[in-house]
Design a protein around this motif. Structure first.
Motif, PDB file in Angstrom:
ATOM      1  N   VAL A 301     -42.540 -41.831  36.072  1.00  0.00           N
ATOM      2  CA  VAL A 301     -41.822 -41.199  34.964  1.00  0.00           C
ATOM      3  C   VAL A 301     -40.322 -41.427  35.091  1.00  0.00           C
ATOM      4  N   ALA A 302     -39.773 -41.304  36.322  1.00  0.00           N
ATOM      5  CA  ALA A 302     -38.329 -41.467  36.523  1.00  0.00           C
ATOM      6  C   ALA A 302     -37.869 -42.872  36.168  1.00  0.00           C
ATOM      7  N   PHE A 303     -38.579 -43.890  36.674  1.00  0.00           N
ATOM      8  CA  PHE A 303     -38.193 -45.274  36.387  1.00  0.00           C
ATOM      9  C   PHE A 303     -38.420 -45.608  34.917  1.00  0.00           C
ATOM     10  N   GLU A 304     -39.492 -45.090  34.348  1.00  0.00           N
ATOM     11  CA  GLU A 304     -39.791 -45.393  32.951  1.00  0.00           C
ATOM     12  C   GLU A 304     -38.753 -44.778  32.026  1.00  0.00           C
ATOM     13  N   GLU A 622     -40.620 -19.936  33.191  1.00  0.00           N
ATOM     14  CA  GLU A 622     -39.701 -20.439  34.218  1.00  0.00           C
ATOM     15  C   GLU A 622     -40.420 -20.871  35.497  1.00  0.00           C
ATOM     16  N   LYS A 623     -41.662 -21.335  35.334  1.00  0.00           N
ATOM     17  CA  LYS A 623     -42.395 -21.856  36.490  1.00  0.00           C
ATOM     18  C   LYS A 623     -43.168 -23.119  36.112  1.00  0.00           C
ATOM     19  N   GLU A 624     -44.190 -22.995  35.264  1.00  0.00           N
ATOM     20  CA  GLU A 624     -44.971 -24.170  34.884  1.00  0.00           C
ATOM     21  C   GLU A 624     -45.567 -23.983  33.492  1.00  0.00           C
ATOM     22  N   LYS A 625     -45.868 -25.115  32.854  1.00  0.00           N
ATOM     23  CA  LYS A 625     -46.383 -25.079  31.483  1.00  0.00           C
ATOM     24  C   LYS A 625     -47.246 -26.311  31.251  1.00  0.00           C
ATOM     25  N   VAL A 626     -48.278 -26.152  30.413  1.00  0.00           N
ATOM     26  CA  VAL A 626     -49.132 -27.279  30.020  1.00  0.00           C
ATOM     27  C   VAL A 626     -49.152 -27.353  28.499  1.00  0.00           C
ATOM     28  N   GLU A 627     -48.855 -28.545  27.962  1.00  0.00           N
ATOM     29  CA  GLU A 627     -48.853 -28.761  26.519  1.00  0.00           C
ATOM     30  C   GLU A 627     -49.880 -29.813  26.129  1.00  0.00           C
ATOM     31  N   ARG A 628     -50.415 -29.663  24.928  1.00  0.00           N
ATOM     32  CA  ARG A 628     -51.197 -30.722  24.296  1.00  0.00           C
ATOM     33  C   ARG A 628     -50.299 -31.335  23.219  1.00  0.00           C
ATOM     34  N   GLN A 629     -50.027 -32.634  23.351  1.00  0.00           N
ATOM     35  CA  GLN A 629     -49.163 -33.340  22.413  1.00  0.00           C
ATOM     36  C   GLN A 629     -50.005 -34.358  21.647  1.00  0.00           C
ATOM     37  N   SER A 630     -50.059 -34.203  20.319  1.00  0.00           N
ATOM     38  CA  SER A 630     -50.967 -35.004  19.499  1.00  0.00           C
ATOM     39  C   SER A 630     -50.191 -35.924  18.554  1.00  0.00           C
ATOM     40  N   CYS A 631     -50.702 -37.145  18.404  1.00  0.00           N
ATOM     41  CA  CYS A 631     -50.214 -38.055  17.374  1.00  0.00           C
ATOM     42  C   CYS A 631     -51.435 -38.789  16.814  1.00  0.00           C
ATOM     43  N   ASP A 632     -51.219 -39.724  15.900  1.00  0.00           N
ATOM     44  CA  ASP A 632     -52.353 -40.422  15.300  1.00  0.00           C
ATOM     45  C   ASP A 632     -53.123 -41.257  16.324  1.00  0.00           C
ATOM     46  N   TYR A 636     -52.018 -36.347  24.253  1.00  0.00           N
ATOM     47  CA  TYR A 636     -51.623 -36.238  25.660  1.00  0.00           C
ATOM     48  C   TYR A 636     -51.840 -34.805  26.133  1.00  0.00           C
ATOM     49  N   ARG A 637     -52.103 -34.642  27.419  1.00  0.00           N
ATOM     50  CA  ARG A 637     -51.935 -33.349  28.078  1.00  0.00           C
ATOM     51  C   ARG A 637     -50.761 -33.532  29.037  1.00  0.00           C
ATOM     52  N   VAL A 638     -49.738 -32.699  28.865  1.00  0.00           N
ATOM     53  CA  VAL A 638     -48.489 -32.879  29.611  1.00  0.00           C
ATOM     54  C   VAL A 638     -48.216 -31.650  30.472  1.00  0.00           C
ATOM     55  N   TYR A 639     -47.919 -31.894  31.750  1.00  0.00           N
ATOM     56  CA  TYR A 639     -47.658 -30.823  32.715  1.00  0.00           C
ATOM     57  C   TYR A 639     -46.152 -30.765  33.008  1.00  0.00           C
ATOM     58  N   PHE A 640     -45.590 -29.558  32.888  1.00  0.00           N
ATOM     59  CA  PHE A 640     -44.162 -29.367  33.111  1.00  0.00           C
ATOM     60  C   PHE A 640     -43.930 -28.391  34.262  1.00  0.00           C
ATOM     61  N   GLU A 641     -42.749 -28.547  34.890  1.00  0.00           N
ATOM     62  CA  GLU A 641     -42.279 -27.542  35.837  1.00  0.00           C
ATOM     63  C   GLU A 641     -40.848 -27.167  35.455  1.00  0.00           C
ATOM     64  N   SER A 653     -39.140 -29.654  32.939  1.00  0.00           N
ATOM     65  CA  SER A 653     -39.090 -31.035  33.398  1.00  0.00           C
ATOM     66  C   SER A 653     -40.524 -31.554  33.527  1.00  0.00           C
ATOM     67  N   GLU A 654     -40.788 -32.683  32.896  1.00  0.00           N
ATOM     68  CA  GLU A 654     -42.150 -33.222  32.909  1.00  0.00           C
ATOM     69  C   GLU A 654     -42.532 -33.682  34.315  1.00  0.00           C
ATOM     70  N   ARG A 655     -43.710 -33.257  34.757  1.00  0.00           N
ATOM     71  CA  ARG A 655     -44.216 -33.659  36.062  1.00  0.00           C
ATOM     72  C   ARG A 655     -45.266 -34.751  35.952  1.00  0.00           C
ATOM     73  N   HIS A 656     -46.091 -34.652  34.905  1.00  0.00           N
ATOM     74  CA  HIS A 656     -47.217 -35.582  34.793  1.00  0.00           C
ATOM     75  C   HIS A 656     -47.765 -35.511  33.376  1.00  0.00           C
ATOM     76  N   ARG A 657     -48.264 -36.661  32.871  1.00  0.00           N
ATOM     77  CA  ARG A 657     -48.956 -36.645  31.582  1.00  0.00           C
ATOM     78  C   ARG A 657     -50.187 -37.531  31.668  1.00  0.00           C
ATOM     79  N   GLU A 658     -51.210 -37.166  30.908  1.00  0.00           N
ATOM     80  CA  GLU A 658     -52.435 -37.952  30.888  1.00  0.00           C
ATOM     81  C   GLU A 658     -53.016 -37.929  29.478  1.00  0.00           C
ATOM     82  N   ILE A 659     -53.646 -39.024  29.095  1.00  0.00           N
ATOM     83  CA  ILE A 659     -54.274 -39.102  27.787  1.00  0.00           C
ATOM     84  C   ILE A 659     -55.587 -38.326  27.821  1.00  0.00           C
TER      85      ILE A 659
END
Length: 681
Positions: A301-304, A622-632, A636-641, A653-659
């Motif tokens: 994620v950092a390099f991308e 102020e600890k962690e969160k999980v979002e579902r992000q949808s497009c056509d 994605y399921r996105v994990y934040f800290e 801050s995004e920690r990880h995302r997966e389709i």
């Protein structure tokens, strides 16, 4: 790892009563108990100073009663104060070490100023040591044996522990408290940005040349960490030794690089072209980071993120938006034994996402790989063999090929299969460079070839264009340099190869279609290729479509919005076309179904702003969160800290995302594969 070791130094200091936080919001303050000093906690520099102060207590074993804040400096500007001073005596009369603490994101020029400020304060206070701290970057100097104006030979590797002798090195392999450590995405991103800024040298290098040099240095850093000959408790080589000048450090880094070049002569061919003082600064930014131990998701994620901004503008044509790459990977669904090629790989995005796809498969197959050593070996072998043996890329731009190699190195690994060469050159030349690049061998090809530029036979030499069968299917308008022959040209194109005169110049995207066909396995090989819509719709290109239909099965065409590449300054309307190479002599029925779709919301707009429809699945404030992000395309399921790296704007801050499997157009494609009939009702 114990819970104790997971805590930061500052968390331990607060827990042990050396400091406390009081108040809320902008009124929140930190109180340093031993010295009865307090500061505004919203100040970004205070975060750096507080964490470093706690590190002095727990890592370097200094008594908090002997560490003073905001020490007034005599004989300097009346208001001039030193940020932190360690004293040798209980009465705090004999200064030992003077520090300046700055924000982690300051420029090299600002950091140099902080060094001079620390040196001036040190001289006035009569301390033997001083230093400047800016996040992971720190520079320490000694003056017990050197004159006040020295800045080179008096480099201090690390802070002496409890007034002891300064260590020769700062970092040692597997030595408790002195080893390299994993870092967060924000810290890694900050370090990458600092390195690029240092190498850019205010415009002396182009951004892409600076990034090329960065790739070489990261290559040395990565290999130094991976050095199996280094014993436990031995120092790492990628760091500045006590008393070592920048020239001496550079000589050692150049030697390490030359050794790795000898081991893998095809990875980086030219030397590191960086002056010793600049190289020393880059080492300063990176020496405390463990690339090997930092999680792959964090590195990815950092390099991308960094490269997404880096490639915007002048280099936008080399960057494929990640949502389009991820979608193509999901549709083709790579398997670990398949050979994958990108003949226009740019920074390596398609290859990295293919690798990530196989790594996720390994996670599912070996769920206990982090705790079960046997599973761990199988898990590593599952994806690493694929990375090392099955991923191949070709990139005509040598500097970009270097970026792709670095990207693969960071992701462990496959970099040796990146070839810096023209993918449209003679196939025999490509095979001579990389014997594995055998025509008709690859299971999957994913690529976004360059659009619009014209390949001229007169510039490329005899036979270059003659190797392409497609040249005989073109009328004059496809060259981009000659006028359309109107109705006659269209009639000729429809009549096919024999009716049309061979061209002397052809657009690159047309040639890439045939090159993709050349490398795919007959009958089985599949491809995802981004093509300008003109190839699919212009009447003058009917000959190209005729050729495609006689050589490929068109599996799917997904039309992208006009702005799909606009953020990267490439406004061509395009589609992702999915193909299968036909077996020799294979003829498809005229009613063979083709999946056709229009994607309107692709996750971002023309400005690069994200346009996902967001649903919060879970959240601990102020600890962690999980979002579902949808497009056509997919969800994605996105994990934040929660991140406080920027104290002025703390946030997620995004920690990880997966389709999420089988969502969006990916799900419709899967249904179409099972039964295309309902799609044509």
């Amino acid at each position: 790892m114990s819970v104790e070791n997971l805590k930061t130094y500052l968390e331990r200091a607060i827990e042990d009563g050396h400091a406390r936080l009081a108040g809320e919001g902008k009124k929140e303050r930190i109180h340093y108990i031993a010295t009865n000093h307090s500061e505004r906690w919203s100040d970004p520099e205070e975060k750096i100073r507080a964490e470093f102060w706690a590190e002095l207590i727990y890592k370097y074993e200094y008594d908090p009663r002997r560490i003073k804040f905001e020490v007034r400096v005599p004989r300097r500007t009346p208001n001039d104060v030193a940020d932190l001073v360690i004293y040798k005596d209980e009465e705090c009369k004999e200064p030992y070490f003077v520090f300046e603490a700055k924000r982690s994101d300051i420029s090299d020029a600002e950091f140099a100023q902080s060094i001079e400020q620390a040196c001036g304060n040190r001289a006035s206070l009569g301390s033997p040591f001083c230093g400047a701290i800016a996040g992971l970057t720190r520079r320490l100097l000694r003056f017990d044996k050197f004159p006040p104006g020295e800045r080179e030979r008096n480099h201090l590797t690390d802070i002496p522990k409890r007034y002891g002798n300064p260590p020769q090195w700062r970092f040692y392999k597997n030595k408790s408290g002195q080893d390299l450590s994993a870092v967060s995405r924000d810290k890694l991103r900050s370090a990458i940005r600092k390195c690029h800024q240092t190498l850019w040298e205010g415009g002396r290098r182009s951004p892409i040349a600076a990034f090329g040099e960065f790739c070489k240095i990261v290559f040395v850093k990565h290999r130094d960490e991976k050095n199996d000959d280094r014993q436990d408790a031995d120092p790492y080589d990628f760091q500045r030794r006590d008393g070592e000048s920048s020239d001496e450090l550079a000589k050692r880094i150049f030697k390490l690089y030359a050794t790795e070049q000898e081991r893998e002569p095809g990875v980086f061919t030219d030397p590191i072209n960086v002056e010793p003082p600049v190289l020393a600064q880059v080492v300063e930014h990176l020496e405390g980071i463990s690339l090997d131990r930092t999680e792959l998701d964090t590195k990815g994620v950092a390099f991308e993120e960094f490269m997404g901004g880096f490639f915007k503008g002048d280099f936008g044509q080399y960057f494929t938006p990640r949502e389009l790459i991820a979608f193509s990977i999901e549709v083709l669904n790579p398997e670990r034994k398949q050979l994958v090629l990108d003949p226009a790989c740019g920074s390596g995005g398609f290859l990295l996402y293919a690798l990530d796809h196989i790594r996720r498969e390994a996670n599912r197959r070996y769920p206990n790989h982090k705790t079960d050593s046997r599973q761990g070996i199988s898990h590593y072998k599952h994806w690493h063999d694929f990375a090392e043996r099955n991923l191949f890329g070709i990139e005509i731009n040598e500097e970009l090929a270097r970026v792709a190699k670095m990207n693969m190195i960071i992701h462990d690994d496959g970099h040796t299969n990146i070839v810096g060469h023209d993918a449209l050159d003679f196939l025999t030349k490509l095979t001579a460079i990389k014997p594995e690049l055998v025509p008709g061998k690859f299971d999957l090809i994913l690529t976004n070839p360059p659009f619009g530029s014209v390949v001229k036979g007169t510039e490329k030499g005899d036979g270059y264009l003659d190797q392409f069968d497609l040249r005989r299917y073109l009328n004059k308008s496809t060259t981009g340099t000659e006028p359309d022959e109107s109705a006659q040209g269209e009639r000729d194109a429809k009549r096919g190869a024999n009716a049309v005169k061979a061209r002397t110049s052809i657009k690159t995207e047309i040639l890439f279609i045939e090159r993709v066909w050349s490398y795919l396995k007959p009958g089985e090989g599949r491809a995802a290729i981004v093509l300008p819509d003109g190839i699919l719709t212009n009447s003058s290109l009917q000959g190209v479509r005729n050729w495609m239909l006689s050589h490929f099965q068109i599996l799917a065409v997904v039309s992208l919005p006009q702005f799909a590449f606009a953020y990267y300054d490439a406004g061509v309307k395009a589609s992702i076309v999915f193909l299968r190479r036909l077996q020799d002599g294979e003829i498809l029925p005229n009613d063979t179904p083709i999946f056709m779709a229009l994607a309107e919301n692709i996750g971002y707009d023309a400005t690069g702003r994200k346009t996902f429809n967001v649903t919060v699945e879970s959240e601990i404030p102020e600890k962690e969160k999980v979002e579902r992000q949808s497009c056509d395309l997919f969800d994605y399921r996105v994990y934040f800290e929660w991140s406080k790296v920027n104290p002025k704007e703390p946030g997620w801050s995004e920690r990880h995302r997966e389709i999420i499997p089988d969502t969006g157009l990916v799900a419709q494609w899967r249904e179409f594969q099972r039964d295309p009939t309902p799609f044509f009702v």
